[in-house]
Enzyme design. Structure first.
Site, short mmCIF file in Angstrom:
data_model
loop_
_atom_site.label_atom_id
_atom_site.label_comp_id
_atom_site.label_asym_id
_atom_site.label_seq_id
_atom_site.Cartn_x
_atom_site.Cartn_y
_atom_site.Cartn_z
N LYS A 9 14.35 74.65 -29.55
CA LYS A 9 14.27 73.34 -30.21
C LYS A 9 15.31 73.23 -31.32
O LYS A 9 15.96 72.21 -31.47
CB LYS A 9 12.86 73.15 -30.79
CG LYS A 9 11.80 72.89 -29.75
CD LYS A 9 10.38 73.08 -30.28
CE LYS A 9 9.76 74.36 -29.78
NZ LYS A 9 8.31 74.49 -29.98
N LYS A 20 17.28 83.75 -38.86
CA LYS A 20 16.94 82.54 -39.61
C LYS A 20 17.32 82.66 -41.08
O LYS A 20 17.73 81.68 -41.70
CB LYS A 20 15.46 82.19 -39.46
CG LYS A 20 15.14 81.73 -38.05
CD LYS A 20 13.85 80.97 -37.97
CE LYS A 20 13.71 80.34 -36.58
NZ LYS A 20 12.40 79.86 -36.28
N LYS A 40 19.55 81.13 -26.12
CA LYS A 40 18.19 80.88 -25.64
C LYS A 40 17.88 79.40 -25.81
O LYS A 40 18.28 78.80 -26.81
CB LYS A 40 17.25 81.71 -26.51
CG LYS A 40 15.81 81.66 -26.10
CD LYS A 40 14.94 82.28 -27.16
CE LYS A 40 14.73 81.37 -28.35
NZ LYS A 40 13.76 81.83 -29.34
#
Ligand code: TYM
Length: 330
Positions: free
Chosen positions: A197, A111, A194
């Site tokens: 969202k 991230k 994976k």
């Protein structure tokens, strides 16, 4: 009774990866464990987020969880920000958290690469997660595989805190173990990453049969099947992997044979999957429509859940602040 705790971010709708990897276990564990579940809205603000929809997304997640089978008479369901002790304990744990280990977290590395300026909240995210779990002194945590590294850090923080402030013979915080399902890492519709969202490769658990079909139709399959007549290898196809979670065993066997012999094209195979997925998810979808029509019901459940959670959290915090030497009020 052993206590389980787990959390889910309200960063979008609940998808089949969440459901297969974790939420099904949350529901099952209600009968055998003391179960505490949390919608972790404070985790969902560690990146840029849409302020205007956070409350709605939180309510919508509560609806999906109850629709999926969480029963407030058998478990505690609440919203993280309604229990201020999560943030307080997170701060106390921050003072003993090893910076090097935080920087080594895979999710942080992924991230932090995607943003220009890294907020400290992204780095400290796993400390808040450890606080969530330790606040209830949970023994086990039903999660998908992507959370196991964060759980390792949680155990490390429990050990450090116990060694520094706990009575040496009886550790105050248990070292929580993960509980995984047979679907610990569901791959997204791109067939690569994976299901997540933030990657937009998901199918929501409350989507209609038509929406499910529209998403499955263009989904990635075995790249060797360029033409309808090309035989395929089911083991490398994500559609086959999904069949194993949504279709009866006999159908799964039929899918494998018809893929290998090219008796079915990918579209035929996806149509069967779409139908079975829609059938499996229909009860969740129907219940969520009922709950959405009566929003007060879920709001009341969350109110009761927060009251119980605040009481349990308060018990832990009294002990924690005493052992850490803080002056008591009054
Ligand atoms: P979150 O909100 O990303 O996901 C919720 C749960 O769903 C699991 N999951 C998956 N399982 C299998 N395949 C997938 N593709 C998949 N995607 C998600 C996750 O492993 C998780 O169990 N950090 C957590 C939230 C959290 C938490 C906690 C969890 C905060 N505090 C304390 C447990 C205990 C998260 O982001 O999950």
């Amino acid at each position: 009774m052993t206590r389980v705790f787990s959390g889910i971010q309200p960063s979008g709708e609940m998808h089949i990866g969440n459901w297969l990897g974790a939420i099904r276990n949350w529901v099952a564990l209600q009968d055998s464990h003391e179960a505490i579940y949390c919608i972790v809205d404070q985790h969902a603000i560690t990146g840029q987020y849409d302020v205007g929809s956070l409350a709605d997304r939180t309510r919508e997640m509560a609806i999906s969880l109850v629709a999926a089978g969480l029963d407030p008479s058998r478990s505690v369901l609440f919203v993280q920000s309604h229990v201020p002790d999560h943030a307080t304990l997170a701060w106390l744990l921050t003072t003993i958290a090893p910076l090097g280990e935080l920087e080594r977290m895979t999710q942080y590395k992924d991230k932090s690469q995607r943003v220009e300026s890294i907020p400290a909240g992204l780095l400290c995210y796993p400390i808040l997660m450890a606080a969530d779990i330790l606040l209830y002194r949970a023994d086990a945590v039903p999660v998908g595989e992507d959370q196991t590294q964060h759980l390792e850090l949680t155990r490390e923080l429990a050990r450090r805190w116990n060694a520094t402030f706990g009575a040496a013979d009886t550790p105050f915080f248990p070292e929580p173990q993960p509980i995984l399902t047979g679907a610990r890492r569901i791959i997204g519709l791109d067939g690569q990453a994976k299901m997540s969202k933030s990657l937009g490769n998901t199918i929501g658990v409350t989507e209609s049969p038509e929406e499910i079909w529209q998403k499955l139709r263009p989904a990635m399959t075995d790249p060797a099947r360029q033409k309808r007549t090309d035989p395929g290898t089911p083991e490398i196809c994500n559609i086959y992997a999904l069949h194993r979670h949504f279709s009866p065993e006999a159908t799964v066997a039929e899918v494998a044979t018809n893929c290998r012999t090219a008796a079915w094209g990918c579209i035929d195979c996806k149509k069967v999957l779409a139908a079975n997925m829609a059938t499996t998810l229909a009860p969740i979808r129907e219940r969520s429509l009922e709950l959405r029509a009566a929003p007060g019901e879920v709001q009341a459940m969350l109110g009761d859940g927060a009251a119980t959670a605040r009481r349990l959290a308060g018990e832990t915090m009294r002990e924690v602040t005493d052992r850490m030497g803080f002056l008591r009020e009054g």
